[in-house]
Design a protein around this motif. Structure first.
Motif, PDB file in Angstrom:
ATOM      1  N   LEU A 124      11.510  21.877 -17.452  1.00  0.00           N
ATOM      2  CA  LEU A 124      10.370  20.985 -17.604  1.00  0.00           C
ATOM      3  C   LEU A 124      10.559  20.210 -18.904  1.00  0.00           C
ATOM      4  N   THR A 125      10.572  18.878 -18.813  1.00  0.00           N
ATOM      5  CA  THR A 125      10.773  18.009 -19.967  1.00  0.00           C
ATOM      6  C   THR A 125       9.618  17.026 -20.061  1.00  0.00           C
ATOM      7  N   VAL A 126       9.187  16.759 -21.285  1.00  0.00           N
ATOM      8  CA  VAL A 126       8.140  15.768 -21.520  1.00  0.00           C
ATOM      9  C   VAL A 126       8.726  14.675 -22.403  1.00  0.00           C
ATOM     10  N   TYR A 127       8.850  13.473 -21.853  1.00  0.00           N
ATOM     11  CA  TYR A 127       9.337  12.321 -22.600  1.00  0.00           C
ATOM     12  C   TYR A 127       8.150  11.550 -23.174  1.00  0.00           C
ATOM     13  N   ASN A 128       8.357  10.921 -24.334  1.00  0.00           N
ATOM     14  CA  ASN A 128       7.274  10.240 -25.052  1.00  0.00           C
ATOM     15  C   ASN A 128       6.084  11.190 -25.166  1.00  0.00           C
ATOM     16  N   LEU A 129       6.330  12.301 -25.804  1.00  0.00           N
ATOM     17  CA  LEU A 129       5.381  13.409 -25.865  1.00  0.00           C
ATOM     18  C   LEU A 129       4.012  12.987 -26.391  1.00  0.00           C
ATOM     19  N   THR A 130       3.981  12.114 -27.378  1.00  0.00           N
ATOM     20  CA  THR A 130       2.719  11.699 -28.004  1.00  0.00           C
ATOM     21  C   THR A 130       2.114  10.468 -27.342  1.00  0.00           C
ATOM     22  N   ASN A 131       2.698  10.016 -26.219  1.00  0.00           N
ATOM     23  CA  ASN A 131       2.198   8.835 -25.510  1.00  0.00           C
ATOM     24  C   ASN A 131       2.133   7.626 -26.445  1.00  0.00           C
ATOM     25  N   ASN A 132       3.209   7.425 -27.169  1.00  0.00           N
ATOM     26  CA  ASN A 132       3.275   6.373 -28.190  1.00  0.00           C
ATOM     27  C   ASN A 132       3.342   4.983 -27.548  1.00  0.00           C
ATOM     28  N   ILE A 133       2.646   4.028 -28.150  1.00  0.00           N
ATOM     29  CA  ILE A 133       2.706   2.628 -27.717  1.00  0.00           C
ATOM     30  C   ILE A 133       3.786   1.931 -28.545  1.00  0.00           C
ATOM     31  N   TYR A 134       4.798   1.423 -27.875  1.00  0.00           N
ATOM     32  CA  TYR A 134       5.898   0.791 -28.605  1.00  0.00           C
ATOM     33  C   TYR A 134       6.632  -0.184 -27.692  1.00  0.00           C
ATOM     34  N   ARG A 135       7.462  -1.013 -28.306  1.00  0.00           N
ATOM     35  CA  ARG A 135       8.356  -1.909 -27.566  1.00  0.00           C
ATOM     36  C   ARG A 135       9.755  -1.780 -28.154  1.00  0.00           C
ATOM     37  N   GLU A 136      10.741  -1.903 -27.268  1.00  0.00           N
ATOM     38  CA  GLU A 136      12.144  -1.734 -27.642  1.00  0.00           C
ATOM     39  C   GLU A 136      12.824  -3.091 -27.688  1.00  0.00           C
ATOM     40  N   TYR A 137      13.487  -3.358 -28.813  1.00  0.00           N
ATOM     41  CA  TYR A 137      14.157  -4.646 -28.984  1.00  0.00           C
ATOM     42  C   TYR A 137      15.210  -4.889 -27.911  1.00  0.00           C
ATOM     43  N   MET A 138      15.853  -3.829 -27.402  1.00  0.00           N
ATOM     44  CA  MET A 138      16.916  -3.968 -26.409  1.00  0.00           C
ATOM     45  C   MET A 138      16.393  -4.067 -24.982  1.00  0.00           C
ATOM     46  N   ASN A 139      15.087  -4.272 -24.805  1.00  0.00           N
ATOM     47  CA  ASN A 139      14.506  -4.479 -23.485  1.00  0.00           C
ATOM     48  C   ASN A 139      14.228  -5.964 -23.294  1.00  0.00           C
ATOM     49  N   ARG A 140      14.830  -6.560 -22.272  1.00  0.00           N
ATOM     50  CA  ARG A 140      14.645  -7.994 -22.037  1.00  0.00           C
ATOM     51  C   ARG A 140      13.205  -8.341 -21.674  1.00  0.00           C
ATOM     52  N   PHE A 141      12.413  -7.350 -21.270  1.00  0.00           N
ATOM     53  CA  PHE A 141      11.012  -7.591 -20.912  1.00  0.00           C
ATOM     54  C   PHE A 141      10.053  -7.245 -22.052  1.00  0.00           C
ATOM     55  N   ARG A 142      10.569  -7.117 -23.249  1.00  0.00           N
ATOM     56  CA  ARG A 142       9.695  -6.795 -24.382  1.00  0.00           C
ATOM     57  C   ARG A 142       8.720  -7.930 -24.682  1.00  0.00           C
ATOM     58  N   TYR A 143       8.986  -9.123 -24.192  1.00  0.00           N
ATOM     59  CA  TYR A 143       8.056 -10.231 -24.391  1.00  0.00           C
ATOM     60  C   TYR A 143       6.739 -10.002 -23.656  1.00  0.00           C
ATOM     61  N   TYR A 144       6.765  -9.197 -22.595  1.00  0.00           N
ATOM     62  CA  TYR A 144       5.638  -9.159 -21.669  1.00  0.00           C
ATOM     63  C   TYR A 144       4.843  -7.855 -21.686  1.00  0.00           C
ATOM     64  N   ALA A 145       5.455  -6.724 -22.018  1.00  0.00           N
ATOM     65  CA  ALA A 145       4.749  -5.453 -21.830  1.00  0.00           C
ATOM     66  C   ALA A 145       5.312  -4.375 -22.744  1.00  0.00           C
ATOM     67  N   ASP A 146       4.528  -3.286 -22.888  1.00  0.00           N
ATOM     68  CA  ASP A 146       4.944  -2.117 -23.656  1.00  0.00           C
ATOM     69  C   ASP A 146       5.912  -1.267 -22.827  1.00  0.00           C
ATOM     70  N   GLU A 147       6.504  -0.269 -23.494  1.00  0.00           N
ATOM     71  CA  GLU A 147       7.392   0.667 -22.817  1.00  0.00           C
ATOM     72  C   GLU A 147       6.582   1.733 -22.075  1.00  0.00           C
ATOM     73  N   MET A 148       7.284   2.538 -21.296  1.00  0.00           N
ATOM     74  CA  MET A 148       6.645   3.604 -20.524  1.00  0.00           C
ATOM     75  C   MET A 148       5.916   4.583 -21.423  1.00  0.00           C
ATOM     76  N   GLY A 149       4.823   5.140 -20.892  1.00  0.00           N
ATOM     77  CA  GLY A 149       4.086   6.167 -21.601  1.00  0.00           C
ATOM     78  C   GLY A 149       4.648   7.549 -21.332  1.00  0.00           C
ATOM     79  N   ARG A 150       3.810   8.559 -21.571  1.00  0.00           N
ATOM     80  CA  ARG A 150       4.244   9.949 -21.420  1.00  0.00           C
ATOM     81  C   ARG A 150       4.732  10.202 -19.987  1.00  0.00           C
TER      82      ARG A 150
END
Length: 764
Positions: A728-754
């Protein structure tokens, strides 16, 4: 007296007869079987001095000779063999000896000792057999991360990042370089799809992978001149030695409510072995901490089969795989006018927000990839391989008048390749490897889309030849290689006047490498490697002209671009001091005529909406940085691992920074492992990653500034048994709101949550 003597004689005869019968019975119970085989490393080179013993009777042992071969007599009741060697992981192999008197074992490979980071085990050339920098994911690592993409798995390694297009599409990046500069080989065959697109993820089914090797900044001489960034080797696991084996694996993800199921069967009888496996994936819209990302579902269905016949001196193998996927492209990236596009960037939330569903709508991608391989090899001396690949890519746009099911981009790529490779031992006190490669490609745009093709129809012929020499002197090892490549391309395209133009291009050049390594007496190693490589411009870089639907951007090519020429230097240092292991890798790379996507000042408004625009440009580039990894075994249960990846990329011609390069990344992970009996083990870990803001950019040349730095937390726990694994793995454990520079869609939306991920794996 005679009667007494006769009685004593009878007693002795009875006792002797009983003794003989006991020996016969014992010998029958312990009937011996001769077991033979060869132990090799991941490159197929023999390992000398490997100790082999029967697990049930460790007094029965043998040692491999100078060519890695061994012969061992074991009891028919023995079920397992143990293989061990200093500096390598111990290997346990199941054996089935019923009704056999002479058994030849195949696929016996040992791997250097490993250590763990971010929930998976990673080896980063702590024990090197050549001067290149290597990292590895074993089958256990892959099982522990099943459900992730190839790029997501590899970004756990230092120096490797993920170029994203939304939440479902990713490409591996090594030291800032990707796509046509990074070669990916599946089962020894160079993967050939439409890898030029930033939104074109590698068509690799990871259920076929037994291990994944990453060669950083190396491999151009052996695998292809355009391996400027490096090489990723995806190799199948050896087939287990039994008449019938199999596995069932499931992965359940909370984010996107994704399900994945995989099933495999395999078997081996005498010299023939086989394997079949299939898996499917079904997911819906993923969500950020605050909203769902519309139209981000995924469908995937894959299958593969493998057959192999092996004699004492040669083997022949047939391999087939099919990868099929359909991926939704985030609807919020396709915007109707300039003011809405500027408003989305300024507001920071998508223009389109929907609730969860599994439905795939336009825009979307539909891709299939077929691979057929036939190979013949004489052990350790010669291998001949033929491969055929068929790649079909369709991209669907939002269209009116009932044309939604007509793709806006519809391409098919046929690839035929032949390789002949020789290995000659004891040449000038070293080993010589030589080979020739021939490849033919045909790319066609299917008529009827109603849209001008993004890239033209073309055909290419590639011819390459290489030679590598490796020598070992006491604690010193050196190697050198030379390669020549010739590429001819014929292109059919529409010119500015709308007429069909038939253009021809010729590219050729040499690649070379040289390396030196010294192994110290106190568990330390230092090596250095110099490489020169080159890469002809890809068709999209030369001829792109229009909307690239997958990345929601307009891309413009330049037919005057020249071949890239790379000059690279690596220096590596590894050491082990008690419970502490350390590895550092520093690199410096100069690339002349480096081709990159330059953001244009203003978006372009087309009949299909307003989109960011980019043009391919060439410059003189300088990339340099370092990867550092450390492992501290605190005690028998706890360990601490850290990683650091640093990179700077400069445009020397224009005295600026290169765009779309990964920022610096720092990781620390604490692991706990505890054996619960002989067959069961519990493990848990906590991981924290700090991703720095990308300050090394030209902010006035992009549509928005780089995102802020962010923390990502990850935790996991599970049980491992000889027959099953539960994680059992939990990614983005703290449900952080962030954007990644290496994502071409960073102009439009945040990254995935928990994201909670439950993985089950059972083998039989």
């Amino acid at each position: 007296m005679p009667q007494v003597f006769e009685t004593m004689l009878q007693i002795r005869v009875y006792l002797f007869s009983f003794f003989l019968l006991s020996i016969v019975h014992f010998l029958q119970a312990q009937e011996l079987v001769r077991v033979r085989g060869q132990v090799i490393d991941f490159e197929g080179k023999p390992i000398i001095g490997v100790n082999i013993v029967a697990a049930e009777a460790p007094e029965k042992g043998a040692t491999t000779d100078a060519n890695g071969y061994f012969t061992l007599m074991v009891s028919r009741n023995d079920k397992k063999l143990l293989f061990s060697h200093i500096g390598y992981e111990q290997k346990t192999m199941d054996i089935a000896l019923e009704n056999q008197s002479d058994v030849y074992l195949t696929n016996i490979q040992l791997f250097p000792k490993e250590w763990t980071i971010e929930g998976i085990d990673i080896h980063a050339s702590a024990i090197q057999d050549n001067t290149e920098t290597k990292s590895i994911l074993t089958q256990e690592n892959i099982i522990a991360q099943q459900g992730l993409s190839l790029a997501q798995m590899l970004q756990q390694m230092s120096g490797v990042s993920n170029l994203q297009t939304g939440s479902s599409i990713g490409k591996p990046v090594i030291h800032g370089l990707h796509s046509n500069r990074l070669l990916i080989l599946q089962n020894g065959v160079r993967q050939e799809g439409q890898q030029w697109g930033l939104d074109h993820a590698p068509e690799i089914d990871l259920q076929t992978a037994g291990k994944i090797w990453v060669l950083k900044g190396a491999g151009a001489v052996r695998y292809g001149a355009d391996a400027i960034a490096g090489v990723v080797l995806v190799e199948p696991a050896p087939i287990r030695l039994a008449p019938l084996n199999g596995y069932i694996a499931t992965t359940t993800m909370s984010n996107g409510r994704q399900q994945q199921v995989a099933v495999g069967l395999e078997g081996q009888r005498k010299q023939f072995s086989w394997r079949v496996q299939s898996n499917g994936k079904y997911g819906g819209n993923v969500h950020t901490p605050n909203y769902y990302l519309a139209n981000t579902g995924i469908r995937e269905w894959n299958l593969s089969s493998q057959m192999r016949y092996e004699s004492k001196k040669w083997h022949i193998e047939l391999f087939y795989s099919r990868f099929a996927t359909e991926i939704g492209i985030f609807s919020g990236a396709h915007i109707g006018n300039l003011s809405d596009l500027q408003g989305v960037i300024a507001r920071g939330t998508p223009f389109i927000i929907k609730d969860f569903d599994y439905q795939l709508e336009n825009p979307r991608q539909k891709v299939t990839h077929d691979l057929l391989k036939v190979s013949f090899a004489k052990h350790q001396s010669f291998e001949l391989t033929y491969a055929f690949q068929y790649n079909k890519r369709q991209e669907f746009d939002i269209r009116r008048a009932g044309r939604s099911e007509i793709p806006a981009l519809d391409m098919q790529l046929f690839t035929h390749s032949i390789e002949a490779a020789w290995k000659i031992k004891n040449i000038a006190s070293g080993d010589l490897q030589m080979g020739v490669q021939l490849q033919n490609q045909q790319n066609s745009n299917i008529a009827g889309t109603g849209v001008k093709p993004l890239i033209p129809n073309y055909s290419t012929i590639n011819i390459g030849a290489f030679a590598l020499l490796r020598q070992l002197y006491s604690r010193w090892q050196w190697e050198a290689g030379l390669r020549y490549d010739y590429k001819m391309a014929q292109v059919l395209r529409f010119n500015a006047s709308g007429e069909i133009e038939n253009a021809h291009f010729l590219f050729d050049n040499f690649s070379a490498s040289a390396g030196l390594m010294y192994v110290g007496a106190q568990k330390w190693t230092i090596s250095t490697h110099l490489t020169t490589a080159w890469r002809p411009p890809a068709m999209n870089e030369l001829f792109s002209e229009g909307l690239h639907h997958g990345v929601a951007a307009i891309e413009l090519g330049d037919a005057t671009l020249k071949s890239e020429k790379s000059y690279q230097w690596h220096i590596d240092f590894q050491m082990q001091w008690g419970r502490l292991s350390l590895e550092t890798n520093a690199f410096l790379q100069y690339i002349d005529d480096f081709i990159f996507l330059q953001p244009l000042n203003e978006p372009i408004l087309s009949v299909r909406g307003a989109f960011p625009s980019f043009a391919y440009r060439a410059t003189r580039a300088l990339l340099y940085g370092a990867d550092v990894s450390a492992n501290w075994q605190i005690n028998k249960d706890f360990s601490l691992q850290t990683q650091m990846s640093l990179l700077q990329a400069k445009d020397l011609k224009n005295e600026k920074f290169l765009p779309l390069m990964p920022s610096n990344r720092y990781t620390a992970a604490l692991h706990y492992e505890k054996k619960l009996g002989k067959a069961l083990q519990f493990h848990t870990y906590y991981n924290a990653t700090w991703v720095d803001k990308q300050y090394l950019v030209n902010e006035t040349e992009d549509y928005m500034p780089p995102p802020e730095a962010y923390w990502l937390m990850e935790a996991g726990a599970g049980f491992t048994h000889q027959k099953y694994t539960i994680n059992l793995t939990v990614y983005n454990l703290t449900n952080n709101i962030y954007r990644e520079y290496m994502n071409r869609f960073r102009y439009y939306a945040d990254e995935m949550g928990r994201n909670y991920v439950l993985r089950l794996y059972y083998k039989f």
